[in-house]
Design a protein around this motif. Structure first.
Motif, mmCIF file in Angstrom:
data_model
loop_
_atom_site.group_PDB
_atom_site.id
_atom_site.type_symbol
_atom_site.label_atom_id
_atom_site.label_comp_id
_atom_site.label_asym_id
_atom_site.label_seq_id
_atom_site.Cartn_x
_atom_site.Cartn_y
_atom_site.Cartn_z
ATOM 1 N N GLN A 1 0.841 -1.341 -0.041
ATOM 2 C CA GLN A 1 0.061 0.020 0.090
ATOM 3 C C GLN A 1 0.607 1.223 0.024
ATOM 4 N N TYR A 2 1.941 1.157 0.935
ATOM 5 C CA TYR A 2 2.882 2.496 0.828
ATOM 6 C C TYR A 2 3.615 2.581 -0.577
ATOM 7 N N LEU A 3 4.047 1.538 -1.367
ATOM 8 C CA LEU A 3 4.526 1.718 -2.386
ATOM 9 C C LEU A 3 3.457 2.170 -3.500
ATOM 10 N N MET A 4 2.308 1.849 -3.253
ATOM 11 C CA MET A 4 1.431 2.379 -4.216
ATOM 12 C C MET A 4 1.070 3.523 -4.269
ATOM 13 N N ILE A 5 0.601 4.060 -2.782
ATOM 14 C CA ILE A 5 0.374 5.451 -2.546
ATOM 15 C C ILE A 5 1.572 6.408 -3.396
ATOM 16 N N ASN A 6 2.772 5.700 -3.201
ATOM 17 C CA ASN A 6 3.854 6.641 -3.603
ATOM 18 C C ASN A 6 4.547 6.167 -4.942
ATOM 19 N N LYS A 7 3.433 5.709 -5.861
ATOM 20 C CA LYS A 7 4.259 4.965 -7.215
ATOM 21 C C LYS A 7 4.967 6.046 -7.919
ATOM 22 N N GLY A 8 6.021 5.845 -8.295
ATOM 23 C CA GLY A 8 7.012 6.473 -9.124
ATOM 24 C C GLY A 8 7.780 7.301 -8.366
ATOM 25 N N VAL A 9 7.897 7.047 -6.851
ATOM 26 C CA VAL A 9 8.663 7.930 -6.017
ATOM 27 C C VAL A 9 9.609 6.932 -5.502
ATOM 28 N N LEU A 10 10.731 7.517 -5.364
ATOM 29 C CA LEU A 10 11.973 6.692 -4.611
ATOM 30 C C LEU A 10 11.773 6.862 -3.250
ATOM 31 N N LEU A 11 11.715 5.592 -2.501
ATOM 32 C CA LEU A 11 11.301 5.649 -0.974
ATOM 33 C C LEU A 11 12.716 5.143 -0.358
ATOM 34 N N PHE A 12 13.422 5.813 0.587
ATOM 35 C CA PHE A 12 14.387 5.207 1.240
ATOM 36 C C PHE A 12 13.900 4.258 2.268
ATOM 37 N N LYS A 13 15.027 3.383 2.484
ATOM 38 C CA LYS A 13 14.663 2.260 3.429
ATOM 39 C C LYS A 13 14.159 2.577 4.678
ATOM 40 N N GLU A 14 14.605 3.633 5.319
ATOM 41 C CA GLU A 14 14.206 4.312 6.523
ATOM 42 C C GLU A 14 12.799 4.736 6.635
ATOM 43 N N GLN A 15 12.272 5.334 5.304
ATOM 44 C CA GLN A 15 11.105 5.749 5.275
ATOM 45 C C GLN A 15 10.192 4.584 5.190
ATOM 46 N N ILE A 16 10.231 3.558 4.579
ATOM 47 C CA ILE A 16 9.496 2.152 4.276
ATOM 48 C C ILE A 16 9.505 1.593 5.768
ATOM 49 N N PHE A 17 10.824 1.498 6.552
ATOM 50 C CA PHE A 17 10.633 1.038 7.883
ATOM 51 C C PHE A 17 9.693 1.672 8.725
ATOM 52 N N ASP A 18 9.768 2.828 8.763
ATOM 53 C CA ASP A 18 8.944 3.872 9.657
ATOM 54 C C ASP A 18 7.387 3.640 9.360
ATOM 55 N N ASN A 19 7.082 3.392 7.946
ATOM 56 C CA ASN A 19 5.825 3.379 7.897
ATOM 57 C C ASN A 19 5.151 1.915 7.937
ATOM 58 N N VAL A 20 6.103 0.806 7.644
ATOM 59 C CA VAL A 20 5.663 -0.495 7.915
ATOM 60 C C VAL A 20 5.810 -1.069 9.167
ATOM 61 N N CYS A 21 6.958 -0.648 9.969
ATOM 62 C CA CYS A 21 7.170 -1.288 11.196
ATOM 63 C C CYS A 21 6.795 -0.387 12.220
ATOM 64 N N GLY A 22 6.941 0.940 12.044
ATOM 65 C CA GLY A 22 6.553 1.945 13.031
ATOM 66 C C GLY A 22 7.923 2.346 13.684
ATOM 67 N N TYR A 23 7.825 3.726 14.075
ATOM 68 C CA TYR A 23 9.039 4.362 14.785
ATOM 69 C C TYR A 23 9.580 3.715 15.851
ATOM 70 N N ASP A 24 8.645 3.053 16.869
ATOM 71 C CA ASP A 24 8.880 2.642 17.958
ATOM 72 C C ASP A 24 9.693 1.037 17.910
ATOM 73 N N SER A 25 9.661 0.686 16.621
ATOM 74 C CA SER A 25 10.015 -0.866 16.437
ATOM 75 C C SER A 25 11.359 -1.240 16.972
ATOM 76 N N ASP A 26 11.463 -2.388 17.403
ATOM 77 C CA ASP A 26 12.950 -2.799 18.037
ATOM 78 C C ASP A 26 13.763 -3.451 16.655
ATOM 79 N N ALA A 27 13.034 -3.790 15.591
ATOM 80 C CA ALA A 27 13.471 -4.523 14.572
ATOM 81 C C ALA A 27 14.450 -3.529 13.857
#
Length: 227
Positions: free
Chosen positions: A160-186
Motif C-alpha cells: 500500500q505504501y509503495l502504491m500510494i507513492n508510485k513513481g517516487v523513490l522511497l528510502f529504506k528508513e522511510q519504508i521501515f517507519d511506515n511499515v514497522c513503526g517508529y518505535d519498532s525494535d527491529a
C-alpha cells in the motif's frame, strides 16, 4: 487501470496529454484516423480523446464508426472548432463531452473522471490502482486482475505504501517507519526481507519487474522501466 486512446495529430499536444495522464491511466496515442480505427478494432478502451481535424480519416468519421460498432466507450472531442453545428453533430454521433483548444490539462482530467463516473467505470474511492494491480484499503486486500494476493499485514502495508507513492523513490528508513513503526525494535534490514517476499508474490503475475531497487538508495514502484 483506465484505458485511454488519444487521437491527436499535434505531436506537442499529444505528448503533454500523455505525460500528464500516464501515471493514473493506461494511455496510448495515435496521430491519424486510420490508426485510431485499427486500435479501436484491436483493443477495448474506456475513454477516447479525439481531435476532429485529423489526417487520413477525420474525427467525425471515427465517431460515426464507433457509433455503428456500438462501442461502450466515452468520448471527449478536442478541437479548435467552436461552431455549434460541429458540437451538435459530435454529440449526435455519441460524443460525451467537447473541449475547445487551448484547454487546461486539469480540466481534461476532470472531464474524463466525470464521464467515467457517469458510465459506472470508476471504482470505489477506497481503491488504489497500479496497472492491473489494485488494493482495497477498506478490506485491506490486494488483487491483480481480480485475483487476490496472499499478503500478511506487513506485506499489505508495504504494498500500500509503495502504491500510494508510485513513481517516487522511497528510502529504506522511510519504508521501515511506515511499515514497522517508529518505535519498532527491529532492524531496518527487515525491509529487505519484506521486499524479497513481496517480489516473489508479484513475480507470479510478472509484476516484480515494476518493483525497482535503487542500490544504496531505496525502492520504488514504477511503470516506466527505463527510469
Amino acid at each position: 487501470m483506465v484505458k485511454v486512446l488519444l487521437v491527436e495529430d499535434n505531436l506537442k499536444i499529444s505528448e503533454n496529454i500523455v505525460e500528464y495522464l500516464k501515471l493514473d491511466m493506461n494511455i496510448e496515442a495515435v496521430y491519424n484516423g486510420e490508426d485510431a480505427i485499427e486500435y479501436l478494432n484491436a483493443g477495448s478502451y474506456d475513454i477516447v480523446i479525439l481531435d476532429l481535424m485529423l489526417p487520413e480519416v477525420d474525427g467525425m468519421s471515427i465517431l460515426n464508426y464507433m457509433s455503428k460498432k456500438g462501442l461502450n466507450t466515452g468520448v471527449i472531442v478536442l478541437t479548435a472548432k467552436e461552431e455549434l453545428g460541429d458540437k451538435l453533430k459530435a454529440f449526435n454521433l455519441g460524443a460525451n463531452d467537447y473541449l475547445t483548444k487551448p484547454f487546461f490539462l486539469e480540466e481534461l482530467k476532470a472531464r474524463i473522471n466525470a464521464i467515467l463516473k457517469s458510465m459506472g467505470k470508476i471504482k470505489k474511492p477506497n481503491l488504489i490502482e497500479f496497472k492491473d494491480l489494485y488494493i482495497d484499503m477498506k478490506t485491506k486486500a490486494a488483487y491483480i486482475k481480480d485475483e487476490k494476493l496472499e499478503l500478511n499485514e506487513k506485506l499489505y502495508t508495504l504494498l500500500q505504501y509503495l502504491m500510494i507513492n508510485k513513481g517516487v523513490l522511497l528510502f529504506k528508513e522511510q519504508i521501515f517507519d511506515n511499515v514497522c513503526g517508529y518505535d519498532s525494535d527491529a532492524s531496518t534490514e527487515i525491509i529487505e526481507v519484506y521486499m524479497s517476499r513481496l517480489r516473489k508474490i508479484l513475480a507470479t503475475y510478472d509484476y516484480d519487474k515494476y518493483l525497482i531497487t535503487k542500490r544504496g538508495m531505496g525502492y520504488l514502484l514504477n511503470e516506466n522501466l527505463e527510469d
